[in-house]
Design a protein around this motif. Structure first.
Motif, PDB file in Angstrom:
ATOM      1  N   UNK A 194       0.827  -1.212   0.000  1.00 23.93           N
ATOM      2  CA  UNK A 194       0.000   0.000   0.000  1.00 23.93           C
ATOM      3  C   UNK A 194       0.865   1.267   0.000  1.00 23.93           C
ATOM      4  N   UNK A 195       1.786   1.334   0.934  1.00 26.52           N
ATOM      5  CA  UNK A 195       2.540   2.573   1.131  1.00 26.52           C
ATOM      6  C   UNK A 195       3.455   2.859  -0.056  1.00 26.52           C
ATOM      7  N   UNK A 196       4.283   1.897  -0.418  1.00 25.44           N
ATOM      8  CA  UNK A 196       5.257   2.128  -1.487  1.00 25.44           C
ATOM      9  C   UNK A 196       4.584   2.425  -2.827  1.00 25.44           C
ATOM     10  N   UNK A 197       3.594   1.621  -3.293  1.00 22.74           N
ATOM     11  CA  UNK A 197       2.926   1.990  -4.559  1.00 22.74           C
ATOM     12  C   UNK A 197       2.246   3.356  -4.506  1.00 22.74           C
ATOM     13  N   UNK A 198       1.663   3.707  -3.355  1.00 20.49           N
ATOM     14  CA  UNK A 198       0.983   4.999  -3.253  1.00 20.49           C
ATOM     15  C   UNK A 198       1.923   6.185  -3.230  1.00 20.49           C
ATOM     16  N   UNK A 203       8.405   3.128 -16.597  1.00 21.06           N
ATOM     17  CA  UNK A 203       8.434   1.673 -16.470  1.00 21.06           C
ATOM     18  C   UNK A 203       7.822   1.225 -15.145  1.00 21.06           C
ATOM     19  N   UNK A 204       8.208   1.872 -14.053  1.00 20.53           N
ATOM     20  CA  UNK A 204       7.730   1.457 -12.737  1.00 20.53           C
ATOM     21  C   UNK A 204       6.248   1.770 -12.567  1.00 20.53           C
ATOM     22  N   UNK A 205       5.809   2.923 -13.092  1.00 18.84           N
ATOM     23  CA  UNK A 205       4.416   3.346 -12.943  1.00 18.84           C
ATOM     24  C   UNK A 205       3.625   3.109 -14.225  1.00 18.84           C
ATOM     25  N   UNK A 206       3.927   2.012 -14.914  1.00 16.12           N
ATOM     26  CA  UNK A 206       3.224   1.718 -16.174  1.00 16.12           C
ATOM     27  C   UNK A 206       1.742   1.434 -15.949  1.00 16.12           C
ATOM     28  N   UNK A 210       5.043   6.230  -4.704  1.00 16.57           N
ATOM     29  CA  UNK A 210       5.993   6.254  -5.810  1.00 16.57           C
ATOM     30  C   UNK A 210       5.841   7.469  -6.729  1.00 16.57           C
ATOM     31  N   UNK A 211       4.616   7.888  -7.098  1.00 16.15           N
ATOM     32  CA  UNK A 211       4.528   9.085  -7.963  1.00 16.15           C
ATOM     33  C   UNK A 211       5.185  10.319  -7.355  1.00 16.15           C
ATOM     34  N   UNK A 212       4.931  10.586  -6.081  1.00 13.57           N
ATOM     35  CA  UNK A 212       5.571  11.722  -5.442  1.00 13.57           C
ATOM     36  C   UNK A 212       7.063  11.535  -5.277  1.00 13.57           C
ATOM     37  N   UNK A 213       7.477  10.301  -5.024  1.00  8.23           N
ATOM     38  CA  UNK A 213       8.903  10.030  -4.884  1.00  8.23           C
ATOM     39  C   UNK A 213       9.659  10.352  -6.159  1.00  8.23           C
ATOM     40  N   UNK A 214       9.089  10.009  -7.307  1.00  5.91           N
ATOM     41  CA  UNK A 214       9.780  10.269  -8.565  1.00  5.91           C
ATOM     42  C   UNK A 214       9.855  11.763  -8.866  1.00  5.91           C
ATOM     43  N   UNK A 215       8.862  12.530  -8.434  1.00  5.72           N
ATOM     44  CA  UNK A 215       8.959  13.986  -8.583  1.00  5.72           C
ATOM     45  C   UNK A 215      10.146  14.512  -7.782  1.00  5.72           C
ATOM     46  N   UNK A 216      10.268  14.060  -6.543  1.00  7.15           N
ATOM     47  CA  UNK A 216      11.404  14.470  -5.731  1.00  7.15           C
ATOM     48  C   UNK A 216      12.721  13.992  -6.288  1.00  7.15           C
ATOM     49  N   UNK A 217      12.718  12.798  -6.893  1.00  5.35           N
ATOM     50  CA  UNK A 217      13.952  12.253  -7.467  1.00  5.35           C
ATOM     51  C   UNK A 217      14.431  13.106  -8.637  1.00  5.35           C
ATOM     52  N   UNK A 218      13.516  13.564  -9.462  1.00  9.33           N
ATOM     53  CA  UNK A 218      13.909  14.421 -10.587  1.00  9.33           C
ATOM     54  C   UNK A 218      14.473  15.743 -10.093  1.00  9.33           C
ATOM     55  N   UNK A 219      13.856  16.326  -9.073  1.00  9.90           N
ATOM     56  CA  UNK A 219      14.391  17.566  -8.508  1.00  9.90           C
ATOM     57  C   UNK A 219      15.756  17.334  -7.876  1.00  9.90           C
ATOM     58  N   UNK A 251      16.738   9.603 -17.787  1.00 15.93           N
ATOM     59  CA  UNK A 251      16.807   8.258 -17.197  1.00 15.93           C
ATOM     60  C   UNK A 251      15.750   8.104 -16.103  1.00 15.93           C
ATOM     61  N   UNK A 252      15.590   9.131 -15.266  1.00 14.77           N
ATOM     62  CA  UNK A 252      14.583   9.070 -14.204  1.00 14.77           C
ATOM     63  C   UNK A 252      13.183   9.014 -14.804  1.00 14.77           C
ATOM     64  N   UNK A 253      12.937   9.779 -15.859  1.00 18.14           N
ATOM     65  CA  UNK A 253      11.625   9.743 -16.521  1.00 18.14           C
ATOM     66  C   UNK A 253      11.339   8.358 -17.103  1.00 18.14           C
ATOM     67  N   UNK A 254      12.351   7.766 -17.737  1.00 19.04           N
ATOM     68  CA  UNK A 254      12.166   6.429 -18.302  1.00 19.04           C
ATOM     69  C   UNK A 254      11.883   5.419 -17.205  1.00 19.04           C
ATOM     70  N   UNK A 255      12.634   5.501 -16.117  1.00 18.07           N
ATOM     71  CA  UNK A 255      12.398   4.594 -14.994  1.00 18.07           C
ATOM     72  C   UNK A 255      11.006   4.805 -14.410  1.00 18.07           C
ATOM     73  N   UNK A 256      10.571   6.047 -14.337  1.00 16.71           N
ATOM     74  CA  UNK A 256       9.237   6.339 -13.808  1.00 16.71           C
ATOM     75  C   UNK A 256       8.154   5.726 -14.683  1.00 16.71           C
TER      76      UNK A 256
END
Length: 282
Positions: free
Chosen positions: A196-200, A272-275, A202-211, A265-270
């Protein structure tokens, strides 16, 4: 037979007229993703730069032509200066990014999943965010010296703040109905975090990862001009002392390429993970 056909047609015509008109659906989505679309803007800037240089609209001493910058990059690469500085910058960025990413994720989990953790961590991070990170450089030099340690520490701080903020916001934004459903299903704490926690979050995590990826390069370009003896920032600082604008542009272009490549690379990973998500960007 002709009379029957005429009668049937006459009956069908009013019936068809009574059917509601089917309105054409208006397409509101951006459309299909274009291949390599993000390169269009940089290539346009490069083309305008080349055209202005060829037309003599730019002062070669202030803004050298693209071909001049490429020749300078080739010369620096051949004599071994550029490969050494590039590897040094990549190593610093990688160490600082890894430490900052790990710290940001762990702090976000501790703060987002526990009220006690939030009370101890969130206010401290918000205070750290309010203090300019580059303003900590003099203090870190006194604490850690002028070697590699303080540079890596500053990059780690630049990275962990956006990772923490976005991951914590994503954790706090998880719908409580999912929590109630997990309790009804009797999930353990570990299963709740994993399912529950990790899938929920992940979208915000990838935003922070790009920044964070972009922030690591922005911090690096400043740090490598302070008490450094190698790296792209040091190369640019030395070029400033000798008025070598073409060398400065070589360093800036390499920083830009690294930033664009890492963000891609982060966008591509995002993707794939959030397909499983259906969004406008997909």
């Amino acid at each position: 037979m002709s009379a029957v056909t005429t009668t049937t047609t006459a009956v069908a015509a009013p019936a068809a007229a009574e059917l509601p008109q089917v309105r054409r659906r208006r397409r509101l989505s951006p459309g299909r993703r274009l291949p390599a679309a993000r390169l269009a803007g940089p290539l346009l800037v490069l083309a305008l730069w080349a055209a202005a240089s060829a037309a003599g609209a730019l002062d070669p001493g202030a803004v050298p032509a693209p071909w001049t910058v490429l020749r300078t990059a080739g010369r620096l690469w051949t004599d071994g200066t550029l490969p050494t500085d590039v590897l040094t910058s990549l190593r610093r960025a990688a160490y600082g990014f890894t430490i900052g990413l790990t710290a940001g994720v762990l702090l976000a989990l501790a703060s987002g999943l526990s009220r006690a953790g939030e009370a101890l961590i969130d206010g401290t991070v918000q205070l750290n965010r309010a203090v300019p990170t580059l303003g900590l450089i003099p203090l870190f030099i006194l604490w850690l010296g002028i070697g590699e340690t303080f540079k890596i520490a500053i990059i780690a701080i630049v990275v962990y703040v956006p990772v923490y903020l976005n991951a914590h916001a994503a954790l706090s934004g998880i719908d409580t109905r999912y929590v109630e459903l997990a309790e009804v299903q009797g999930l353990s704490r570990l299963a709740f975090v994993r399912q529950v926690v990790i899938p929920g979050a992940l979208p915000g995590f990838f935003v922070g990862l790009r920044l964070a990826v972009t922030g690591s390069w922005l911090g690096l370009v400043v740090l490598e001009q302070i008490n450094a003896t190698s790296g792209l920032g040091y190369l640019m600082f030395q070029a400033q002392n000798y008025g070598q604008t073409d060398v400065i542009l070589v360093g800036l272009l390499i920083y830009g390429v690294f930033g664009l490549a890492s963000d891609s690379v982060v966008r591509l990973l995002e993707r794939r993970v959030l397909s499983w998500r259906r969004t406008l960007s997909s």
